[in-house]
Design a protein around this motif. Structure first.
Motif, PDB file in Angstrom:
ATOM      1  N   PHE A 128       0.853  -1.182   0.000  1.00 39.59           N
ATOM      2  CA  PHE A 128       0.000   0.000   0.000  1.00 39.59           C
ATOM      3  C   PHE A 128       0.888   1.231   0.000  1.00 39.59           C
ATOM      4  CE2 PHE A 128      -2.095   3.320   2.558  1.00 39.59           C
ATOM      5  CZ  PHE A 128      -3.248   3.499   1.811  1.00 39.59           C
ATOM      6  N   VAL A 129       0.623   2.169  -0.903  1.00 39.21           N
ATOM      7  CA  VAL A 129       1.376   3.428  -0.935  1.00 39.21           C
ATOM      8  C   VAL A 129       0.405   4.583  -0.767  1.00 39.21           C
ATOM      9  CG1 VAL A 129       3.347   2.631  -2.296  1.00 39.21           C
ATOM     10  CG2 VAL A 129       1.329   3.496  -3.466  1.00 39.21           C
ATOM     11  N   ILE A 130       0.862   5.548   0.000  1.00 37.97           N
ATOM     12  CA  ILE A 130       0.068   6.753   0.218  1.00 37.97           C
ATOM     13  C   ILE A 130       1.028   7.891   0.525  1.00 37.97           C
ATOM     14  CG2 ILE A 130      -0.266   6.349   2.689  1.00 37.97           C
ATOM     15  CD1 ILE A 130      -3.176   7.416   2.258  1.00 37.97           C
ATOM     16  N   CYS A 131       0.757   9.042  -0.024  1.00 38.64           N
ATOM     17  CA  CYS A 131       1.586  10.217   0.217  1.00 38.64           C
ATOM     18  C   CYS A 131       1.031  10.959   1.423  1.00 38.64           C
ATOM     19  CB  CYS A 131       1.586  11.113  -1.023  1.00 38.64           C
ATOM     20  SG  CYS A 131       2.642  12.559  -0.839  1.00 38.64           S
ATOM     21  N   LEU A 132       1.878  11.207   2.391  1.00 42.00           N
ATOM     22  CA  LEU A 132       1.475  11.894   3.613  1.00 42.00           C
ATOM     23  C   LEU A 132       2.051  13.304   3.689  1.00 42.00           C
ATOM     24  CD1 LEU A 132       1.963   8.909   6.093  1.00 42.00           C
ATOM     25  CD2 LEU A 132      -0.176   9.696   5.032  1.00 42.00           C
ATOM     26  N   ASP A 133       2.585  13.811   2.572  1.00 41.78           N
ATOM     27  CA  ASP A 133       3.174  15.152   2.558  1.00 41.78           C
ATOM     28  C   ASP A 133       2.155  16.190   3.019  1.00 41.78           C
ATOM     29  OD1 ASP A 133       5.405  13.942   1.547  1.00 41.78           O
ATOM     30  OD2 ASP A 133       5.233  14.796  -0.465  1.00 41.78           O
ATOM     31  N   GLY A 134       2.589  17.047   3.907  1.00 34.98           N
ATOM     32  CA  GLY A 134       1.740  18.126   4.396  1.00 34.98           C
ATOM     33  C   GLY A 134       0.759  17.718   5.474  1.00 34.98           C
ATOM     34  N   LEU A 135       0.746  16.456   5.819  1.00 34.54           N
ATOM     35  CA  LEU A 135      -0.184  15.975   6.839  1.00 34.54           C
ATOM     36  C   LEU A 135       0.493  16.057   8.211  1.00 34.54           C
ATOM     37  CD1 LEU A 135      -3.042  14.649   6.812  1.00 34.54           C
ATOM     38  CD2 LEU A 135      -1.872  12.471   6.980  1.00 34.54           C
ATOM     39  N   PRO A 136      -0.167  16.628   9.205  1.00 31.89           N
ATOM     40  CA  PRO A 136       0.438  16.665  10.540  1.00 31.89           C
ATOM     41  C   PRO A 136       0.709  15.246  11.045  1.00 31.89           C
ATOM     42  CG  PRO A 136      -1.505  18.081  10.432  1.00 31.89           C
ATOM     43  CD  PRO A 136      -1.471  17.287   9.164  1.00 31.89           C
ATOM     44  N   PRO A 137       1.874  14.992  11.621  1.00 30.98           N
ATOM     45  CA  PRO A 137       2.216  13.647  12.082  1.00 30.98           C
ATOM     46  C   PRO A 137       1.163  12.970  12.958  1.00 30.98           C
ATOM     47  CG  PRO A 137       4.151  15.038  12.179  1.00 30.98           C
ATOM     48  CD  PRO A 137       2.987  15.932  11.820  1.00 30.98           C
ATOM     49  N   PRO A 138       0.494  13.678  13.851  1.00 28.96           N
ATOM     50  CA  PRO A 138      -0.518  12.991  14.660  1.00 28.96           C
ATOM     51  C   PRO A 138      -1.686  12.425  13.834  1.00 28.96           C
ATOM     52  CG  PRO A 138       0.070  15.086  15.681  1.00 28.96           C
ATOM     53  CD  PRO A 138       0.713  15.052  14.331  1.00 28.96           C
ATOM     54  N   GLU A 139      -1.887  12.936  12.631  1.00 26.93           N
ATOM     55  CA  GLU A 139      -2.985  12.469  11.795  1.00 26.93           C
ATOM     56  C   GLU A 139      -2.574  11.356  10.835  1.00 26.93           C
ATOM     57  OE1 GLU A 139      -4.926  15.745   9.832  1.00 26.93           O
ATOM     58  OE2 GLU A 139      -4.785  16.986  11.637  1.00 26.93           O
ATOM     59  N   ALA A 140      -1.291  11.044  10.767  1.00 31.09           N
ATOM     60  CA  ALA A 140      -0.785  10.086   9.784  1.00 31.09           C
ATOM     61  C   ALA A 140      -1.405   8.703   9.939  1.00 31.09           C
ATOM     62  CB  ALA A 140       0.731  10.005   9.857  1.00 31.09           C
ATOM     63  N   LEU A 141      -1.442   8.177  11.143  1.00 32.36           N
ATOM     64  CA  LEU A 141      -1.963   6.830  11.366  1.00 32.36           C
ATOM     65  C   LEU A 141      -3.411   6.714  10.900  1.00 32.36           C
ATOM     66  CD1 LEU A 141      -1.876   3.950  12.428  1.00 32.36           C
ATOM     67  CD2 LEU A 141      -2.417   4.859  14.696  1.00 32.36           C
ATOM     68  N   ASP A 142      -4.234   7.647  11.326  1.00 32.02           N
ATOM     69  CA  ASP A 142      -5.648   7.600  10.926  1.00 32.02           C
ATOM     70  C   ASP A 142      -5.789   7.714   9.410  1.00 32.02           C
ATOM     71  OD1 ASP A 142      -6.513   7.305  13.522  1.00 32.02           O
ATOM     72  OD2 ASP A 142      -6.860   9.462  13.824  1.00 32.02           O
ATOM     73  N   HIS A 143      -4.984   8.564   8.798  1.00 29.77           N
ATOM     74  CA  HIS A 143      -5.050   8.754   7.348  1.00 29.77           C
ATOM     75  C   HIS A 143      -4.640   7.472   6.610  1.00 29.77           C
ATOM     76  CE1 HIS A 143      -5.280  11.332   3.818  1.00 29.77           C
ATOM     77  NE2 HIS A 143      -4.160  10.785   3.397  1.00 29.77           N
TER      78      HIS A 143
END
Length: 184
Positions: A128-143
């Motif tokens: 699974f690939v997903i770009c997390l650029d610009g996402l606050p680290p605390p929201e990464a897991l949920d995203h």
């Protein structure tokens, strides 16, 4: 033409035939792309492969140097990523790893991500690939978890398109970091 009472008349002092125009100094910033544009083709491809593991994509970007601006490099990156064949995409996906969780994530989060990823990989045959650029680290897991769960409903062809777009976005972010950072 007369001026209104609120605007005073301005008269230029008598000027001789010569005007002193201050010299304009232009400071040219060190071009961000200089290192990338002047690196050997092998070095450029090596660094590009850390951004997206597609030899065809890396070769295309390296062969079309020099790039005058970062925007032109990113546009070329996007175009080359859009042109990936299914085999190129499979090769690039094979080299990807699952997004990492923050160090303070609970063990249950790691288990949930592992289970969701296993289901995803079983369905689509790649990580699974997903770009997390610009996402606050605390929201990464949920995203990430939300992304896996929602994308599990995709049919394989739709998911290939989504994964290719995520790879393109990942490559852009990595490319900016590699060119501006220590990479080149």
């Amino acid at each position: 033409m007369t001026r209104g009472s609120t605007l005073p008349a301005h008269r230029l002092p008598h000027l001789s035939g010569r005007l002193a125009i201050p010299a304009q100094t232009r400071t040219s910033p060190v071009p961000v792309l200089h290192g990338f544009n002047t690196a050997s083709a092998d070095e450029a491809r090596r660094v590009l492969l850390t951004c997206l593991h597609s030899p065809r994509w890396a070769r295309r970007l390296a062969d079309h140097r020099p790039y005058p601006t970062m925007d032109s490099l990113l546009a070329a990156s996007d175009e080359a990523a859009y042109d990936l064949t299914p085999d190129d995409l499979a090769e690039a996906l094979a080299a990807e790893t699952l997004p990492t969780l923050p160090d303070d994530a609970y063990e249950a989060a790691h288990m949930a991500l592992s289970a969701a990823h296993s289901a995803y990989e079983a369905r689509f045959g790649h990580v699974f690939v997903i770009c997390l650029d610009g996402l606050p680290p605390p929201e990464a897991l949920d995203h990430v978890l939300e992304g896996i769960r929602s994308r599990l409903a995709n049919d394989p062809e739709d998911e290939r398109v989504v994964a290719a777009e995520e790879l393109r976005r990942l490559a852009r972010g990595r490319l900016v970091g590699a060119v501006r950072g220590a990479g080149l």
